[in-house]
Design a protein around this motif. Structure first.
Motif, PDB file in Angstrom:
ATOM      1  N   ARG A  44       0.839  -1.207   0.000  1.00  0.00           N
ATOM      2  CA  ARG A  44       0.000   0.000   0.000  1.00  0.00           C
ATOM      3  C   ARG A  44       0.870   1.251   0.000  1.00  0.00           C
ATOM      4  NH1 ARG A  44      -4.331   0.354  -2.143  1.00  0.00           N
ATOM      5  NH2 ARG A  44      -3.209  -1.150  -3.381  1.00  0.00           N
ATOM      6  N   ALA A  45       1.931   1.249   0.811  1.00  0.00           N
ATOM      7  CA  ALA A  45       2.800   2.421   0.886  1.00  0.00           C
ATOM      8  C   ALA A  45       3.466   2.693  -0.456  1.00  0.00           C
ATOM      9  CB  ALA A  45       3.844   2.231   1.983  1.00  0.00           C
ATOM     10  N   LEU A  46       3.968   1.643  -1.111  1.00  0.00           N
ATOM     11  CA  LEU A  46       4.620   1.829  -2.408  1.00  0.00           C
ATOM     12  C   LEU A  46       3.625   2.246  -3.486  1.00  0.00           C
ATOM     13  CD1 LEU A  46       7.185  -1.099  -2.509  1.00  0.00           C
ATOM     14  CD2 LEU A  46       7.684   1.344  -2.499  1.00  0.00           C
ATOM     15  N   ARG A  47       2.377   1.850  -3.328  1.00  0.00           N
ATOM     16  CA  ARG A  47       1.366   2.217  -4.317  1.00  0.00           C
ATOM     17  C   ARG A  47       0.916   3.664  -4.153  1.00  0.00           C
ATOM     18  NH1 ARG A  47      -1.433   4.323  -7.177  1.00  0.00           N
ATOM     19  NH2 ARG A  47      -3.447   3.734  -8.081  1.00  0.00           N
ATOM     20  N   LEU A  48       0.791   4.146  -2.921  1.00  0.00           N
ATOM     21  CA  LEU A  48       0.141   5.430  -2.678  1.00  0.00           C
ATOM     22  C   LEU A  48       1.087   6.564  -2.305  1.00  0.00           C
ATOM     23  CD1 LEU A  48      -2.876   4.086  -0.575  1.00  0.00           C
ATOM     24  CD2 LEU A  48      -2.857   4.634  -3.011  1.00  0.00           C
ATOM     25  N   TYR A  49       2.158   6.249  -1.586  1.00  0.00           N
ATOM     26  CA  TYR A  49       2.967   7.312  -0.998  1.00  0.00           C
ATOM     27  C   TYR A  49       3.806   8.108  -2.000  1.00  0.00           C
ATOM     28  CZ  TYR A  49       3.857   9.000   3.732  1.00  0.00           C
ATOM     29  OH  TYR A  49       3.862   9.726   4.889  1.00  0.00           O
ATOM     30  N   PRO A  50       4.450   7.482  -2.987  1.00  0.00           N
ATOM     31  CA  PRO A  50       5.322   8.273  -3.860  1.00  0.00           C
ATOM     32  C   PRO A  50       4.600   9.431  -4.559  1.00  0.00           C
ATOM     33  CG  PRO A  50       5.807   5.948  -4.114  1.00  0.00           C
ATOM     34  CD  PRO A  50       4.571   6.027  -3.270  1.00  0.00           C
ATOM     35  N   THR A  51       3.436   9.171  -5.136  1.00  0.00           N
ATOM     36  CA  THR A  51       2.712  10.234  -5.834  1.00  0.00           C
ATOM     37  C   THR A  51       2.242  11.299  -4.856  1.00  0.00           C
ATOM     38  OG1 THR A  51       1.997   8.677  -7.535  1.00  0.00           O
ATOM     39  CG2 THR A  51       0.777  10.727  -7.373  1.00  0.00           C
ATOM     40  N   LEU A  52       1.791  10.882  -3.679  1.00  0.00           N
ATOM     41  CA  LEU A  52       1.368  11.859  -2.668  1.00  0.00           C
ATOM     42  C   LEU A  52       2.526  12.756  -2.255  1.00  0.00           C
ATOM     43  CD1 LEU A  52      -0.579  13.019  -0.536  1.00  0.00           C
ATOM     44  CD2 LEU A  52       0.147  11.166   0.988  1.00  0.00           C
ATOM     45  N   LEU A  53       3.681  12.159  -1.978  1.00  0.00           N
ATOM     46  CA  LEU A  53       4.823  12.964  -1.542  1.00  0.00           C
ATOM     47  C   LEU A  53       5.302  13.905  -2.645  1.00  0.00           C
ATOM     48  CD1 LEU A  53       6.920  10.417   0.543  1.00  0.00           C
ATOM     49  CD2 LEU A  53       5.366  12.196   1.360  1.00  0.00           C
ATOM     50  N   LEU A  54       5.207  13.462  -3.895  1.00  0.00           N
ATOM     51  CA  LEU A  54       5.575  14.334  -4.999  1.00  0.00           C
ATOM     52  C   LEU A  54       4.650  15.534  -5.073  1.00  0.00           C
ATOM     53  CD1 LEU A  54       7.295  14.906  -7.493  1.00  0.00           C
ATOM     54  CD2 LEU A  54       5.744  13.440  -8.808  1.00  0.00           C
ATOM     55  N   MET A  55       3.350  15.308  -4.941  1.00  0.00           N
ATOM     56  CA  MET A  55       2.398  16.413  -4.957  1.00  0.00           C
ATOM     57  C   MET A  55       2.633  17.364  -3.795  1.00  0.00           C
ATOM     58  SD  MET A  55      -0.559  17.769  -3.524  1.00  0.00           S
ATOM     59  CE  MET A  55      -1.308  16.449  -2.576  1.00  0.00           C
ATOM     60  N   VAL A  56       2.887  16.815  -2.603  1.00  0.00           N
ATOM     61  CA  VAL A  56       3.132  17.649  -1.428  1.00  0.00           C
ATOM     62  C   VAL A  56       4.403  18.469  -1.613  1.00  0.00           C
ATOM     63  CG1 VAL A  56       3.728  17.589   1.031  1.00  0.00           C
ATOM     64  CG2 VAL A  56       1.848  16.180   0.165  1.00  0.00           C
ATOM     65  N   ALA A  57       5.444  17.875  -2.201  1.00  0.00           N
ATOM     66  CA  ALA A  57       6.695  18.603  -2.429  1.00  0.00           C
ATOM     67  C   ALA A  57       6.491  19.760  -3.398  1.00  0.00           C
ATOM     68  CB  ALA A  57       7.763  17.643  -2.958  1.00  0.00           C
ATOM     69  N   VAL A  58       5.726  19.528  -4.458  1.00  0.00           N
ATOM     70  CA  VAL A  58       5.430  20.606  -5.406  1.00  0.00           C
ATOM     71  C   VAL A  58       4.650  21.717  -4.722  1.00  0.00           C
ATOM     72  CG1 VAL A  58       4.157  21.186  -7.511  1.00  0.00           C
ATOM     73  CG2 VAL A  58       5.557  19.101  -7.426  1.00  0.00           C
ATOM     74  N   TYR A  59       3.673  21.336  -3.885  1.00  0.00           N
ATOM     75  CA  TYR A  59       2.901  22.343  -3.146  1.00  0.00           C
ATOM     76  C   TYR A  59       3.799  23.177  -2.238  1.00  0.00           C
ATOM     77  CZ  TYR A  59       0.251  24.172   0.785  1.00  0.00           C
ATOM     78  OH  TYR A  59      -0.238  24.999   1.764  1.00  0.00           O
ATOM     79  N   VAL A  60       4.684  22.536  -1.492  1.00  0.00           N
ATOM     80  CA  VAL A  60       5.576  23.267  -0.583  1.00  0.00           C
ATOM     81  C   VAL A  60       6.453  24.240  -1.354  1.00  0.00           C
ATOM     82  CG1 VAL A  60       7.549  22.993   0.964  1.00  0.00           C
ATOM     83  CG2 VAL A  60       5.560  21.516   1.228  1.00  0.00           C
ATOM     84  N   GLY A  61       6.901  23.818  -2.537  1.00  0.00           N
ATOM     85  CA  GLY A  61       7.750  24.696  -3.336  1.00  0.00           C
ATOM     86  C   GLY A  61       7.007  25.884  -3.919  1.00  0.00           C
ATOM     87  N   LEU A  62       5.735  25.705  -4.294  1.00  0.00           N
ATOM     88  CA  LEU A  62       4.975  26.774  -4.949  1.00  0.00           C
ATOM     89  C   LEU A  62       4.137  27.608  -3.996  1.00  0.00           C
ATOM     90  CD1 LEU A  62       3.683  24.935  -8.153  1.00  0.00           C
ATOM     91  CD2 LEU A  62       5.606  26.523  -7.955  1.00  0.00           C
ATOM     92  N   ALA A  63       3.906  27.115  -2.782  1.00  0.00           N
ATOM     93  CA  ALA A  63       3.019  27.811  -1.854  1.00  0.00           C
ATOM     94  C   ALA A  63       3.433  29.253  -1.564  1.00  0.00           C
ATOM     95  CB  ALA A  63       2.899  27.016  -0.548  1.00  0.00           C
ATOM     96  N   PRO A  64       4.732  29.553  -1.374  1.00  0.00           N
ATOM     97  CA  PRO A  64       5.081  30.960  -1.105  1.00  0.00           C
ATOM     98  C   PRO A  64       4.685  31.897  -2.239  1.00  0.00           C
ATOM     99  CG  PRO A  64       6.896  29.499  -0.511  1.00  0.00           C
ATOM    100  CD  PRO A  64       5.902  28.664  -1.261  1.00  0.00           C
ATOM    101  N   ILE A  65       4.568  31.388  -3.451  1.00  0.00           N
ATOM    102  CA  ILE A  65       4.213  32.223  -4.601  1.00  0.00           C
ATOM    103  C   ILE A  65       2.705  32.237  -4.829  1.00  0.00           C
ATOM    104  CG2 ILE A  65       4.543  32.545  -7.077  1.00  0.00           C
ATOM    105  CD1 ILE A  65       7.205  31.016  -6.770  1.00  0.00           C
ATOM    106  N   LEU A  66       2.091  31.054  -4.823  1.00  0.00           N
ATOM    107  CA  LEU A  66       0.677  30.942  -5.196  1.00  0.00           C
ATOM    108  C   LEU A  66      -0.272  31.015  -4.006  1.00  0.00           C
ATOM    109  CD1 LEU A  66       0.945  28.093  -7.870  1.00  0.00           C
ATOM    110  CD2 LEU A  66       0.889  30.571  -8.227  1.00  0.00           C
ATOM    111  N   TRP A  67       0.166  30.521  -2.848  1.00  0.00           N
ATOM    112  CA  TRP A  67      -0.698  30.502  -1.667  1.00  0.00           C
ATOM    113  C   TRP A  67       0.088  31.033  -0.463  1.00  0.00           C
ATOM    114  CZ3 TRP A  67      -0.013  25.991  -4.705  1.00  0.00           C
ATOM    115  CH2 TRP A  67      -1.062  25.729  -5.592  1.00  0.00           C
ATOM    116  N   PRO A  68       0.502  32.299  -0.493  1.00  0.00           N
ATOM    117  CA  PRO A  68       1.389  32.822   0.557  1.00  0.00           C
ATOM    118  C   PRO A  68       0.759  32.832   1.946  1.00  0.00           C
ATOM    119  CG  PRO A  68       0.581  34.590  -0.857  1.00  0.00           C
ATOM    120  CD  PRO A  68       0.184  33.313  -1.514  1.00  0.00           C
TER     121      PRO A  68
END
Length: 337
Positions: free
Chosen positions: A68-92
């Motif tokens: 389950r972890a290998l199926r679900l976690y990688p894509t979730l963590l990738l999305m979260v990482a992109v959000y953390v990187g863009l949040a100061p610009i798009l969602w300050p």
């Protein structure tokens, strides 16, 4: 389990309803009930998988968690990482690190139920509901399977959780009734019932279930409608309708529309679409025309979901199948209950 393309078709219908709802498309203002379909489907699939393992040597809990972890976690963590990187610009205004931790730990469901939080990646609350099910069900399901009437006990559990959600909705807030695992696992339990009972669905029952889902999708959404009715009767109606639809798809794996190649492929993309579509839809829908919001959200989420499926999920799945091949042990076969 043999692959059933019709179940992916059900996933496709569910994710399209959710995307249309989040883009605020007229006529799809109740599309949040697509999540109820997802919950019932998850209950059906995971219970079917675990029951097969239980009856062929027992459930390997650690292996199940790892898969389950290998199926679900990688894509979730990738999305979260992109959000953390863009949040100061798009969602300050967001507390991005708090949101990232809540999403990564699968606790956004209870966080939203009890606190006012940034909702940019708050859609991961539903993943929190399912993850708690994945953690608990391998431990609890064998207790049901050892009883003489596991379906009867599951029906009792479904009724108890449904009654609990009604109680919470009528005495506290709609958020507490809507987001929490303990109030939303009713649909998952209904999916487990479908997996064990193997109901046959008539065309008349299927038509009624599909009509009910269409009506529910068209009705106004939370929280603008009657809040108590929305998180009680509407969720129960959606769950029961999804139960009928999934029982039909399980029996008719080659149903022409559900099992068509486009629908099955969208179903395979559904997890990635769900993760990627919401932050963009939330960003655009308050400032852009509907056609821009919808077209941009669909194009972006489908593209990112396809990238994650083919470049992340599929290679990991191949590696997982080689690393942990399924080896049934019939000599330790357990009673079916």
């Amino acid at each position: 389990m043999p692959y059933n393309p019709a179940l992916d078709g059900v996933r496709a219908l569910s994710i399209l309803a959710v995307v249309l709802f989040h883009c605020e498309v007229p006529g799809a203002r109740g599309g949040f009930i697509g999540l109820d379909v997802f919950f019932v489907l998850s209950g059906y699939l995971i219970t079917s998988l675990l029951t097969a393992e239980y009856r062929h040597g027992g459930i390997e809990i650690g292996r199940f968690y790892a898969r389950r972890a290998l199926r679900l976690y990688p894509t979730l963590l990738l999305m979260v990482a992109v959000y953390v990187g863009l949040a100061p610009i798009l969602w300050p205004a967001d507390d991005r690190w708090l949101s990232a931790v809540l999403a990564a730990l699968y606790v956004y469901d209870y966080a939203l139920a009890f606190r006012e939080l940034a909702y940019t990646i708050g859609h991961t609350w539903s993943l929190g509901v399912e993850e708690k099910f994945y953690l608990l069900w391998p431990l609890v399901l064998p207790l049901f399977l050892r009883t003489r009437r596991p379906v009867g006990w599951l029906v009792s559990a479904f009724l108890a959780v449904t009654a609990w959600r009604y109680f919470v909705a009528m005495n506290w807030t709609w958020q507490q009734a809507y987001f929490r695992f303990d109030t939303r696992m009713s649909g998952i339990l209904l999916g487990a019932i479908a997996a064990l009972a193997h109901f046959k669905v008539s065309k008349h029952a299927l038509a009624m279930a599909c009509m009910a889902l269409l009506v529910l999708i068209a009705l106004p959404s939370l929280p603008t409608s009657d809040q108590v009715q929305a998180v009680t009767l509407r969720i129960t109606s959606a769950e029961l309708s999804a139960f009928v639809l999934i029982c039909f798809a399980a029996e008719h794996g080659r149903a022409a529309f559900l099992a068509s190649r486009p629908m099955a492929y969208i179903g395979r993309l559904s997890y990635g679409i769900y993760l990627w579509h919401f932050p963009l839809a939330l960003l655009l829908r308050s400032t852009q025309p509907l056609w821009i919001t919808l077209s941009a959200t669909l194009a972006f989420s489908f593209t990112m979901a396809a990238i994650c499926l083919h470049l992340v999920d599929t290679p990991l799945k191949r590696w997982r199948q080689k690393a942990w091949p399924f080896r049934p042990a019939p000599c330790h076969r357990r009673p079916s209950g």
